[in-house]
Motif scaffolding. Sequence first.
Motif, PDB file in Angstrom:
ATOM      1  N   ARG A  66     -16.531 -45.025  73.323  1.00 36.43           N
ATOM      2  CA  ARG A  66     -17.191 -46.314  73.115  1.00 36.43           C
ATOM      3  C   ARG A  66     -18.510 -46.134  72.370  1.00 36.43           C
ATOM      4  O   ARG A  66     -18.853 -46.942  71.524  1.00 36.43           O
ATOM      5  CB  ARG A  66     -17.445 -47.027  74.447  1.00 36.43           C
ATOM      6  CG  ARG A  66     -16.218 -47.411  75.182  1.00 36.43           C
ATOM      7  CD  ARG A  66     -15.455 -48.512  74.451  1.00 36.43           C
ATOM      8  NE  ARG A  66     -14.043 -48.383  74.741  1.00 36.43           N
ATOM      9  CZ  ARG A  66     -13.080 -48.502  73.847  1.00 36.43           C
ATOM     10  NH1 ARG A  66     -13.354 -48.778  72.608  1.00 36.43           N
ATOM     11  NH2 ARG A  66     -11.828 -48.355  74.174  1.00 36.43           N
ATOM     12  N   LEU A  67     -19.239 -45.069  72.696  1.00 40.24           N
ATOM     13  CA  LEU A  67     -20.502 -44.811  72.021  1.00 40.24           C
ATOM     14  C   LEU A  67     -20.278 -44.550  70.535  1.00 40.24           C
ATOM     15  O   LEU A  67     -21.006 -45.065  69.681  1.00 40.24           O
ATOM     16  CB  LEU A  67     -21.235 -43.633  72.660  1.00 40.24           C
ATOM     17  CG  LEU A  67     -22.559 -43.232  72.036  1.00 40.24           C
ATOM     18  CD1 LEU A  67     -23.552 -44.382  72.085  1.00 40.24           C
ATOM     19  CD2 LEU A  67     -23.120 -42.008  72.724  1.00 40.24           C
ATOM     20  N   SER A  68     -19.253 -43.784  70.205  1.00 40.32           N
ATOM     21  CA  SER A  68     -18.988 -43.511  68.789  1.00 40.32           C
ATOM     22  C   SER A  68     -18.576 -44.783  68.051  1.00 40.32           C
ATOM     23  O   SER A  68     -18.945 -44.985  66.884  1.00 40.32           O
ATOM     24  CB  SER A  68     -17.931 -42.420  68.625  1.00 40.32           C
ATOM     25  OG  SER A  68     -16.695 -42.851  69.115  1.00 40.32           O
ATOM     26  N   LEU A  69     -17.832 -45.684  68.716  1.00 33.77           N
ATOM     27  CA  LEU A  69     -17.452 -46.943  68.085  1.00 33.77           C
ATOM     28  C   LEU A  69     -18.659 -47.849  67.873  1.00 33.77           C
ATOM     29  O   LEU A  69     -18.794 -48.487  66.827  1.00 33.77           O
ATOM     30  CB  LEU A  69     -16.402 -47.669  68.927  1.00 33.77           C
ATOM     31  CG  LEU A  69     -15.030 -46.995  69.045  1.00 33.77           C
ATOM     32  CD1 LEU A  69     -14.128 -47.795  69.964  1.00 33.77           C
ATOM     33  CD2 LEU A  69     -14.396 -46.809  67.689  1.00 33.77           C
ATOM     34  N   VAL A  70     -19.551 -47.910  68.860  1.00 32.03           N
ATOM     35  CA  VAL A  70     -20.762 -48.728  68.722  1.00 32.03           C
ATOM     36  C   VAL A  70     -21.644 -48.169  67.616  1.00 32.03           C
ATOM     37  O   VAL A  70     -22.210 -48.922  66.815  1.00 32.03           O
ATOM     38  CB  VAL A  70     -21.516 -48.804  70.071  1.00 32.03           C
ATOM     39  CG1 VAL A  70     -22.884 -49.401  69.887  1.00 32.03           C
ATOM     40  CG2 VAL A  70     -20.721 -49.619  71.070  1.00 32.03           C
ATOM     41  N   GLU A  71     -21.753 -46.855  67.544  1.00 32.13           N
ATOM     42  CA  GLU A  71     -22.570 -46.252  66.488  1.00 32.13           C
ATOM     43  C   GLU A  71     -21.979 -46.524  65.111  1.00 32.13           C
ATOM     44  O   GLU A  71     -22.720 -46.696  64.141  1.00 32.13           O
ATOM     45  CB  GLU A  71     -22.726 -44.752  66.730  1.00 32.13           C
ATOM     46  CG  GLU A  71     -23.640 -44.455  67.905  1.00 32.13           C
ATOM     47  CD  GLU A  71     -23.710 -42.993  68.252  1.00 32.13           C
ATOM     48  OE1 GLU A  71     -22.774 -42.240  67.885  1.00 32.13           O
ATOM     49  OE2 GLU A  71     -24.697 -42.597  68.887  1.00 32.13           O
ATOM     50  N   ALA A  72     -20.653 -46.564  65.008  1.00 35.74           N
ATOM     51  CA  ALA A  72     -20.026 -46.902  63.728  1.00 35.74           C
ATOM     52  C   ALA A  72     -20.376 -48.336  63.330  1.00 35.74           C
ATOM     53  O   ALA A  72     -20.666 -48.618  62.157  1.00 35.74           O
ATOM     54  CB  ALA A  72     -18.509 -46.734  63.828  1.00 35.74           C
ATOM     55  N   LYS A  73     -20.376 -49.248  64.312  1.00 35.07           N
ATOM     56  CA  LYS A  73     -20.767 -50.633  64.030  1.00 35.07           C
ATOM     57  C   LYS A  73     -22.218 -50.708  63.583  1.00 35.07           C
ATOM     58  O   LYS A  73     -22.558 -51.470  62.670  1.00 35.07           O
ATOM     59  CB  LYS A  73     -20.564 -51.507  65.263  1.00 35.07           C
ATOM     60  CG  LYS A  73     -19.138 -51.749  65.645  1.00 35.07           C
ATOM     61  CD  LYS A  73     -19.072 -52.582  66.904  1.00 35.07           C
ATOM     62  CE  LYS A  73     -17.658 -52.703  67.419  1.00 35.07           C
ATOM     63  NZ  LYS A  73     -17.572 -53.469  68.652  1.00 35.07           N
ATOM     64  N   ILE A  74     -23.080 -49.919  64.224  1.00 35.92           N
ATOM     65  CA  ILE A  74     -24.501 -49.908  63.860  1.00 35.92           C
ATOM     66  C   ILE A  74     -24.669 -49.445  62.423  1.00 35.92           C
ATOM     67  O   ILE A  74     -25.393 -50.061  61.629  1.00 35.92           O
ATOM     68  CB  ILE A  74     -25.306 -49.014  64.822  1.00 35.92           C
ATOM     69  CG1 ILE A  74     -25.368 -49.644  66.201  1.00 35.92           C
ATOM     70  CG2 ILE A  74     -26.709 -48.762  64.285  1.00 35.92           C
ATOM     71  CD1 ILE A  74     -25.956 -48.738  67.271  1.00 35.92           C
ATOM     72  N   ARG A  75     -24.017 -48.355  62.060  1.00 37.03           N
ATOM     73  CA  ARG A  75     -24.152 -47.834  60.691  1.00 37.03           C
ATOM     74  C   ARG A  75     -23.619 -48.822  59.661  1.00 37.03           C
ATOM     75  O   ARG A  75     -24.225 -49.038  58.609  1.00 37.03           O
ATOM     76  CB  ARG A  75     -23.428 -46.496  60.573  1.00 37.03           C
ATOM     77  CG  ARG A  75     -24.171 -45.352  61.236  1.00 37.03           C
ATOM     78  CD  ARG A  75     -23.571 -44.009  60.881  1.00 37.03           C
ATOM     79  NE  ARG A  75     -22.212 -43.870  61.390  1.00 37.03           N
ATOM     80  CZ  ARG A  75     -21.901 -43.433  62.610  1.00 37.03           C
ATOM     81  NH1 ARG A  75     -22.855 -43.100  63.453  1.00 37.03           N
ATOM     82  NH2 ARG A  75     -20.649 -43.321  62.978  1.00 37.03           N
ATOM     83  N   ARG A  76     -22.491 -49.465  59.973  1.00 38.80           N
ATOM     84  CA  ARG A  76     -21.909 -50.437  59.046  1.00 38.80           C
ATOM     85  C   ARG A  76     -22.813 -51.657  58.880  1.00 38.80           C
ATOM     86  O   ARG A  76     -23.065 -52.122  57.762  1.00 38.80           O
ATOM     87  CB  ARG A  76     -20.536 -50.859  59.563  1.00 38.80           C
ATOM     88  CG  ARG A  76     -19.742 -51.676  58.584  1.00 38.80           C
ATOM     89  CD  ARG A  76     -18.371 -52.057  59.112  1.00 38.80           C
ATOM     90  NE  ARG A  76     -17.546 -50.898  59.391  1.00 38.80           N
ATOM     91  CZ  ARG A  76     -17.141 -50.539  60.612  1.00 38.80           C
ATOM     92  NH1 ARG A  76     -17.489 -51.239  61.669  1.00 38.80           N
ATOM     93  NH2 ARG A  76     -16.369 -49.496  60.774  1.00 38.80           N
ATOM     94  N   LEU A  77     -23.347 -52.157  59.965  1.00 36.78           N
ATOM     95  CA  LEU A  77     -24.217 -53.324  59.923  1.00 36.78           C
ATOM     96  C   LEU A  77     -25.553 -52.999  59.263  1.00 36.78           C
ATOM     97  O   LEU A  77     -26.089 -53.795  58.494  1.00 36.78           O
ATOM     98  CB  LEU A  77     -24.429 -53.853  61.346  1.00 36.78           C
ATOM     99  CG  LEU A  77     -24.977 -55.246  61.510  1.00 36.78           C
ATOM    100  CD1 LEU A  77     -24.095 -56.257  60.790  1.00 36.78           C
ATOM    101  CD2 LEU A  77     -25.072 -55.604  62.983  1.00 36.78           C
ATOM    102  N   ALA A  78     -26.088 -51.804  59.528  1.00 31.68           N
ATOM    103  CA  ALA A  78     -27.349 -51.390  58.909  1.00 31.68           C
ATOM    104  C   ALA A  78     -27.187 -51.255  57.400  1.00 31.68           C
ATOM    105  O   ALA A  78     -28.090 -51.627  56.639  1.00 31.68           O
ATOM    106  CB  ALA A  78     -27.828 -50.074  59.505  1.00 31.68           C
ATOM    107  N   SER A  79     -26.055 -50.770  56.962  1.00 34.41           N
ATOM    108  CA  SER A  79     -25.790 -50.660  55.530  1.00 34.41           C
ATOM    109  C   SER A  79     -25.797 -52.041  54.880  1.00 34.41           C
ATOM    110  O   SER A  79     -26.378 -52.240  53.801  1.00 34.41           O
ATOM    111  CB  SER A  79     -24.448 -49.971  55.309  1.00 34.41           C
ATOM    112  OG  SER A  79     -24.100 -49.980  53.961  1.00 34.41           O
ATOM    113  N   TYR A  80     -25.168 -53.004  55.536  1.00 26.79           N
ATOM    114  CA  TYR A  80     -25.148 -54.375  55.015  1.00 26.79           C
ATOM    115  C   TYR A  80     -26.563 -54.944  54.940  1.00 26.79           C
ATOM    116  O   TYR A  80     -26.962 -55.530  53.924  1.00 26.79           O
ATOM    117  CB  TYR A  80     -24.266 -55.256  55.907  1.00 26.79           C
ATOM    118  CG  TYR A  80     -24.425 -56.724  55.637  1.00 26.79           C
ATOM    119  CD1 TYR A  80     -23.873 -57.305  54.506  1.00 26.79           C
ATOM    120  CD2 TYR A  80     -25.150 -57.533  56.510  1.00 26.79           C
ATOM    121  CE1 TYR A  80     -24.034 -58.655  54.245  1.00 26.79           C
ATOM    122  CE2 TYR A  80     -25.315 -58.877  56.258  1.00 26.79           C
ATOM    123  CZ  TYR A  80     -24.754 -59.433  55.130  1.00 26.79           C
ATOM    124  OH  TYR A  80     -24.920 -60.759  54.871  1.00 26.79           O
TER     125      TYR A  80
END
Length: 146
Positions: free
Chosen positions: A114-128
């Motif tokens: 779950r932590l790795s999935l949340v971190e992936a969302k963070i990186r994707r959203l931060a890029s946007y």
Amino acid sequence: MSRMHKSSRGSSGSSNPVDKKQPDWLDYDEEEVAELVLKLKDEGHDPSQIGMKLRDEYGIPDVKTVTGKKVTQILEENDAQDDLPEDLSNLVEKASNIKEHLGDNKKDENAERRLSLVEAKIRRLASYYREEGRIDESWKYSRDDQ
């Protein structure tokens, strides 16, 4: 719209009012609603919490129908917005809660996933948000910083 890390579709939420004009029974005008938004922000509420408080406590069904602007637009005009957008800060807080849980429960592999999935969302959203110019170009999420 489907969910990001699931095979199922998301459940629908509440719908906005069909009528896009200000209700006749509403006693607040544009300036009063903007002042209420700023007052609630000074009390430490997030934009979504401000909208719910205005709806539940003040009887204002939709800020945009009264003011013609969203809550975040009112905050931006008055330089009262946060450094990070609300959705990104919520994800960062969620990741820190999962990391705290993993500190106590080192063998919880599901939480690690779950932590790795949340971190992936963070990186994707931060890029946007970097592309949109809403956060600094040098902002970067790191698991160790939190």
